[in-house]
Scaffold this motif. Structure first.
Motif, mmCIF file in Angstrom:
data_model
loop_
_atom_site.group_PDB
_atom_site.id
_atom_site.type_symbol
_atom_site.label_atom_id
_atom_site.label_comp_id
_atom_site.label_asym_id
_atom_site.label_seq_id
_atom_site.Cartn_x
_atom_site.Cartn_y
_atom_site.Cartn_z
ATOM 1 N N ARG A 105 21.718 -40.900 -9.620
ATOM 2 C CA ARG A 105 21.188 -40.286 -9.975
ATOM 3 C C ARG A 105 19.631 -39.548 -10.549
ATOM 4 O O ARG A 105 19.447 -38.139 -10.495
ATOM 5 C CB ARG A 105 22.011 -39.885 -11.695
ATOM 6 N N GLU A 165 18.750 -38.032 -7.262
ATOM 7 C CA GLU A 165 18.479 -36.600 -7.400
ATOM 8 C C GLU A 165 17.607 -35.508 -7.938
ATOM 9 O O GLU A 165 17.449 -34.569 -7.525
ATOM 10 C CB GLU A 165 20.156 -36.352 -7.901
ATOM 11 N N HIS A 166 18.010 -36.209 -9.337
ATOM 12 C CA HIS A 166 16.303 -35.638 -10.451
ATOM 13 C C HIS A 166 15.172 -34.974 -9.631
ATOM 14 O O HIS A 166 14.466 -34.087 -9.989
ATOM 15 C CB HIS A 166 16.921 -35.697 -11.750
ATOM 16 N N GLU A 220 14.509 -35.509 -6.567
ATOM 17 C CA GLU A 220 14.881 -34.200 -5.229
ATOM 18 C C GLU A 220 14.561 -32.481 -5.592
ATOM 19 O O GLU A 220 14.007 -31.925 -5.256
ATOM 20 C CB GLU A 220 15.539 -34.890 -4.100
ATOM 21 N N ARG A 221 15.276 -32.410 -6.867
ATOM 22 C CA ARG A 221 15.818 -31.158 -6.983
ATOM 23 C C ARG A 221 14.421 -30.395 -7.298
ATOM 24 O O ARG A 221 13.719 -29.512 -6.792
ATOM 25 C CB ARG A 221 16.734 -31.282 -8.325
ATOM 26 N N ALA A 222 13.401 -31.522 -8.193
ATOM 27 C CA ALA A 222 11.968 -30.859 -8.457
ATOM 28 C C ALA A 222 11.412 -30.814 -7.478
ATOM 29 O O ALA A 222 10.595 -30.064 -8.223
ATOM 30 C CB ALA A 222 11.363 -32.143 -9.339
ATOM 31 N N ALA A 231 12.054 -30.424 -4.670
ATOM 32 C CA ALA A 231 12.425 -29.255 -3.392
ATOM 33 C C ALA A 231 12.199 -28.039 -4.388
ATOM 34 O O ALA A 231 11.515 -26.855 -3.637
ATOM 35 C CB ALA A 231 14.143 -28.971 -4.056
ATOM 36 N N ALA A 232 12.103 -27.318 -5.696
ATOM 37 C CA ALA A 232 11.457 -26.514 -6.387
ATOM 38 C C ALA A 232 10.795 -26.216 -6.617
ATOM 39 O O ALA A 232 10.510 -25.426 -6.480
ATOM 40 C CB ALA A 232 12.730 -26.721 -7.766
#
Length: 779
Positions: free
Chosen positions: A761, A764-765, A767-769, A771-772
């Motif tokens: 988790r 995932e946080h 990677e999302r950041a 990617a953004a």
């Protein structure tokens, strides 16, 4: 004890635990150690599906197995009328029965009870039961409950309980609208299994016409006796409950539930002693779970960062058969007592689902600390304030009290601000920030979490089962002291701390005091361990009973030795007369006279040396704390390493620092498990997915740091100034650790809190950041 060694007062000392020698040498007595002549063993047949109609049973093969004595179903146990109750002695709203009545509502629902010569035979027989269920689509999540089929056909909705209002009141809304800063945060807390070292256990034996003896792993023998009496409709005087050593409870064992009551009813029908010992698979999947809930909190601040108003919207998963329908009103009651918040409103609901039912867990209002403290960190970032400074501007201080909260709770003697200041005297925040900045340049991510809270303890006199406590203290003719208490220990060290209180107030040696607390046949009614109450209420009762007994000893000594009562003191089991050291006498001498020579006592005084006191404290006694945690998060693996943890706890007058610290450490270990590891997930068919400790990850000793303890001891208005004696340590752990992780991950943006924050988790946080960020750069 050497006569040349000065007498030591015991309250506040690190006395060795009286229980440890027995437990560490294997001489403890747990429910599974109980043996009775003619005793048989019980195993439950459980539903393998989450929802459906029972089409048929085939019990023939199981009944024919040698060693099987009986197999009971709902119709059999239904011969004994019962009414299952909540902890508050109110009826359960759901259509609950001891065994499934025509339908099953969760995986693990008990549908039959096998009675056999041994546990092994009973398990073999249970495996031979042929059970046909017409399976239906289950309702699993809170979202499913709001829109899915009725978990209990015939009810109006899946909403089991609701409080507050969906619409924010105009006054609160107006304050939110005018706020210079408005922050909203959502937290999702996963379902957890309480996982005590000793799972649930019960031995029931009916003797004579109606006498019932129950050996059970529980939190209060007196409460269990009252509960069973109420459920069965029999006189409480005919029931004796014994609970010797208990390997943890945490709220799960507040009261007997379906399985324990089924064994008791079966023993009544079968007229033989019956034993049921829950195995670990059952403990994880079929004991009541806790915590699965979600909350959205909105708070408004003025331009200087001072709180104006807040609104909370909360939902909690009750499962199919909760120990009591609950919408967790405690979350809202205790959301803000530590802070100066002018206005608060809420909407809170509980939901039935086709999952295992809701039970208690240490600090059932922990969600309030988690959402509030993580929101305050978010608000500090948004406003541009240091998170510690934001708290300083809003925390209640000693001079602000007494203060009444928006939920009409009056707080006195709380010290959240003072606990924070004591914490900061030991944690160099400025030095850490320099270290953090340097580490980030190296690609290392350090974080600091600081949180504060107050917790209600020792609730008494405002809810039916939550009352005072009784202590009966007796000096035997030998001069030794025996105490019989209505409280009960599940590892809290009550035999130690209460002996310290009694030794201190009576003036005897700690080793000369023996405490008994494990039998409903002694003492009087008490809910015992429910709600962090033992140090406050049992301590208060023991304190006063010992003082009353000391007063009687002094009156007798003054009469015997021709002295005034005011000149008599008792120290280390010796009676002293001021100004006449040659007149000192051992306490045993007075005890022998009090027991055996009544003609030498003052006129009209009863023989013997004993005193009893039932202590009724204020409705609530609050304890305060501030914690700091430093972590390092590995951005490549997602693993979190806890580098330092400091606790600044104010539980009033400490009885035994070692036991206080043990309580805090145990709570923080549970908190670390909740934040990083523990989760009881369900699939979309309602199957629990963590059936063993291979899947349900408990914290190991390698996950737990060496905690540092600061004791900010502010006496309260209770007898002796005692409060929660550290029993509230569990609550503050989650936000402290979550805030530390969020601080470490600040370069990757705001952290969405959905527990546990396991490595996948966290990654995932990140990677999302990332990617953004790449998307922004591309645009």
């Amino acid at each position: 004890m050497n006569a040349n060694v000065p007498f030591r007062r015991m309250v506040g000392k690190r006395a060795p635990r009286k229980e440890d020698a027995r437990l560490l040498t294997g001489r403890g007595q747990y429910t599974d150690d109980v043996r009775m002549p003619g005793m048989l063993h019980c195993v439950f047949v459980r539903s393998p599906v989450a929802r459906g109609r029972i089409v048929s049973f085939n019990l023939d093969a199981a009944r024919d197995l040698p060693g099987v004595h009986a197999i009971y179903t709902h119709d059999d146990l239904g011969q004994v009328p019962i009414q299952l109750m909540t902890f508050f002695f109110t009826p359960i709203a759901a259509p609950i029965s001891l065994l499934a009545n025509g339908r099953v509502a969760c995986v693990g629902d008990p549908v039959a009870l096998v009675i056999a010569e041994s546990r092994a035979i009973a398990e073999d027989a249970a495996a031979l039961v042929e059970l046909e269920i017409d399976e239906e689509t289950p309702v699993v999540t809170i979202a499913d409950a709001a829109r899915g089929a009725l978990v209990h056909p015939g009810t109006e909705s899946n909403c089991s309980q609701e409080m507050g209002a969906a619409e924010i009141p105009e006054a609160v809304q107006a304050m939110l609208d005018k706020a210079a800063h408005r922050v909203t945060k959502t937290v999702r807390h996963q379902r957890i299994a309480q996982s005590p070292m000793e799972a649930r256990a019960c031995v029931a034996s009916f003797d004579g016409a109606e006498e019932l003896t129950i050996h059970i792993s529980c939190q209060s023998p007196h409460f269990v006796a009252r509960y069973v009496s109420t459920v069965l409709g029999v006189p409480q005087e005919s029931i004796r409950v014994v609970a010797k050593d208990v390997g943890g409870a945490f709220g799960l064992k507040n009261m007997p539930w379906r399985e324990e009551m089924a064994v008791i009813v079966a023993a009544k029908l079968f007229r033989r002693p019956l034993k049921w010992i829950e195995d670990r698979f059952e403990s994880l999947t079929a004991s009541s779970h806790a915590r699965e809930q979600e909350i959205t909190l909105t708070a408004g601040f003025d331009a200087e960062g001072r709180l104006l108003a807040a609104h909370g919207d909360c939902s909690i998963n009750n499962g199919a058969w909760p120990m009591g329908e609950d919408c967790n009103i405690a979350v809202h009651m205790f959301m803000w007592p530590a802070y100066k918040l002018p206005a608060y409103s809420f909407h809170t609901r509980g939901w039935y689902t086709n999952t295992m039912g809701l039970g208690g867990y240490r600090g059932p209002w922990a969600l309030e600390s988690l959402i509030r403290e993580t929101l305050l960190d978010d608000a500090a970032r948004q406003i541009g304030l240091d998170p510690i400074e934001l708290r300083r501007r809003n925390l209640v201080r000693c001079e602000d009290q007494p203060m009444t909260t928006g939920m009409d709770i009056t707080v006195t003697d709380i010290t959240p601000y003072e606990c924070l200041e004591k914490l900061l005297s030991e944690v160099d925040v400025a030095a850490f920030r320099k270290e953090q900045a340097a580490a980030r340049k190296q690609g290392r991510y350090l974080g600091l979490g600081v949180t504060t809270y107050v917790e209600p303890t020792a609730v008494a006199g405002i809810m039916t089962p939550l009352t005072g406590e009784t202590a009966q203290v007796r000096i035997e003719a030998t001069g030794k002291v025996t105490a019989m208490l209505s409280t009960h220990s599940q590892g809290h060290g009550m035999a130690t701390t209460m002996a310290q209180v009694i030794a201190d107030r009576l003036g005897v040696a700690y080793d000369d005091v023996t405490v008994f607390d494990s039998d409903s046949a002694i003492g009087s009614y008490s809910p015992s361990a429910a709600g962090s109450r033992q140090g406050v209420i049992a301590g208060g009762a023991s304190w006063r009973a010992a003082e009353l007994l000391a007063d009687k000893v002094k009156r007798i000594a003054a009469h015997l030795y021709n002295a005034s009562v005011e000149t008599i003191t008792i120290e280390d089991g010796m009676i002293h007369i001021a100004g006449a050291p040659e007149m000192s006498r051992p306490l045993r001498e007075v005890a022998e006279i009090a027991h055996g020579e009544p003609f030498r006592l003052p006129e009209g005084m009863e023989t013997g040396l004993e005193a009893q006191y039932r202590y009724q404290p204020p409705p609530m006694t609050f304890t305060s704390a501030a914690h700091a945690c430093v972590v390092e998060v590995d951005a490549e693996t997602g693993f979190v390493a806890i580098k330092r943890w400091v606790s600044s706890e104010d539980c009033g007058t400490i009885i035994n620092p070692g036991i206080v610290e043990g309580q805090i450490a145990g709570g923080l270990a549970q908190a670390i498990g909740q934040v990083l590891l523990e989760e009881m997930p369900y699939d979309d068919r309602g199957n629990p997915l963590a059936a063993t400790f291979k899947d349900y990850l408990m914290p190991a000793y390698t996950d737990i740091p060496d905690f540092e303890y600061l004791h900010a001891n502010t006496p309260s208005q209770t007898i002796g100034g005692m409060r929660g004696v550290g029993e509230g340590g569990a609550i503050i752990g989650p936000p402290t650790l979550v805030n530390a992780i969020a601080d470490a991950l600040a370069p990757f943006g705001p952290l969405d809190v959905a527990l546990p924050l396991s490595p996948p988790r966290v990654l995932e946080h990140i990677e999302r950041a990332e990617a953004a960020t790449r998307m922004e750069e591309a645009v």
